[in-house]
Design an enzyme around this catalytic site. Structure first.
Site, PDB file in Angstrom:
ATOM      1  N   ILE A  36      21.541  55.588 -38.385  1.00  0.00           N
ATOM      2  CA  ILE A  36      21.883  56.644 -37.421  1.00  0.00           C
ATOM      3  C   ILE A  36      21.003  56.598 -36.178  1.00  0.00           C
ATOM      4  CG2 ILE A  36      22.880  58.175 -39.154  1.00  0.00           C
ATOM      5  CD1 ILE A  36      20.265  59.838 -38.949  1.00  0.00           C
ATOM      6  N   ASN A  92      10.458  47.947 -44.977  1.00  0.00           N
ATOM      7  CA  ASN A  92       9.235  48.683 -44.694  1.00  0.00           C
ATOM      8  C   ASN A  92       8.735  49.271 -46.015  1.00  0.00           C
ATOM      9  OD1 ASN A  92       9.478  48.240 -41.900  1.00  0.00           O
ATOM     10  ND2 ASN A  92      10.846  49.986 -41.705  1.00  0.00           N
ATOM     11  N   GLY A  98       6.085  52.392 -41.556  1.00  0.00           N
ATOM     12  CA  GLY A  98       7.290  52.966 -40.969  1.00  0.00           C
ATOM     13  C   GLY A  98       8.354  53.378 -41.960  1.00  0.00           C
ATOM     14  N   GLN A  99       8.076  53.297 -43.268  1.00  0.00           N
ATOM     15  CA  GLN A  99       9.083  53.740 -44.233  1.00  0.00           C
ATOM     16  C   GLN A  99       9.152  55.258 -44.191  1.00  0.00           C
ATOM     17  OE1 GLN A  99       8.432  52.585 -48.352  1.00  0.00           O
ATOM     18  NE2 GLN A  99      10.506  53.168 -48.930  1.00  0.00           N
ATOM     19  N   HIS A 105      15.166  49.884 -49.319  1.00  0.00           N
ATOM     20  CA  HIS A 105      16.275  49.544 -48.440  1.00  0.00           C
ATOM     21  C   HIS A 105      15.876  48.429 -47.486  1.00  0.00           C
ATOM     22  CE1 HIS A 105      13.986  52.691 -46.325  1.00  0.00           C
ATOM     23  NE2 HIS A 105      14.468  52.201 -45.181  1.00  0.00           N
ATOM     24  N   HIS A 107      16.683  46.678 -43.760  1.00  0.00           N
ATOM     25  CA  HIS A 107      17.267  46.835 -42.423  1.00  0.00           C
ATOM     26  C   HIS A 107      17.782  45.461 -42.006  1.00  0.00           C
ATOM     27  CE1 HIS A 107      15.241  50.747 -41.401  1.00  0.00           C
ATOM     28  NE2 HIS A 107      14.429  50.309 -42.349  1.00  0.00           N
TER      29      HIS A 107
END
Length: 119
Positions: A36, A92, A98-99, A105, A107
Site C-alpha cells: 500500500i 526485513n 525496517g520490519q 514476508h 518484498h
C-alpha cells in the site's frame, strides 16, 4: 503457537479475508499482494499463510514454505515483466531493519534502477 494465525497480525487478517488487499497471486501456502506504500513501480509482498515473525523463523520451522515464498517472488517478477531489467527480493528482519509487520514476508521490488546499498 508458531505457525498459527495471530489475532493482532495485519497479514494474518489479510490471509483470512478480514482486511482487503490487492492480491496478485495466491497458492496453497502463500499470498502475494501489492504494497500500500510502494517504494518502486513494482512492489509486491509475498507472505506465507502460516505465521512466523520473520524469514529466519519461517526457514527454520518450515523450509519448504520458505522456498515457496522465494519461488512465488520469482513468479511475481515474471508476471510483472521485471526479470529482464532486474529486481530485488528483500526480507526485513527486526524493527531496526525496517520490519513493521512481524509476519515473515518478502518484498519484490522492480521497475526502476535499484542502487546498492539501499537507503
Amino acid at each position: 503457537m508458531a505457525g498459527e494465525p495471530q489475532a493482532d497480525c495485519l497479514f494474518c487478517k489479510i490471509i483470512a479475508g478480514n482486511i482487503p488487499a490487492t492480491v496478485v497471486r495466491e497458492t496453497d501456502t502463500t499470498v502475494a499482494f501489492r504494497d500500500i506504500n510502494p517504494q518502486a513501480p513494482t512492489h509486491v509482498l509475498v507472505i506465507p499463510k502460516v505465521h512466523y515473525a520473520d524469514a529466519a523463523a519461517l526457514a527454520a520451522a518450515e523450509p519448504g514454505i520458505a522456498a515457496d515464498v522465494l519461488r512465488e517472488a520469482g513468479r511475481i517478477a515474471a508476471d510483472e515483466k521485471i526479470v529482464e531489467h532486474g529486481y530485488r527480493v528483500v526480507f526485513n528482519t527486526g524493527a531496526g531493519a525496517g520490519q513493521t509487520v512481524f509476519h515473515a514476508h518478502a518484498h519484490v521490488l522492480g521497475g526502476r534502477g535499484l542502487q546498492w546499498p539501499p537507503g
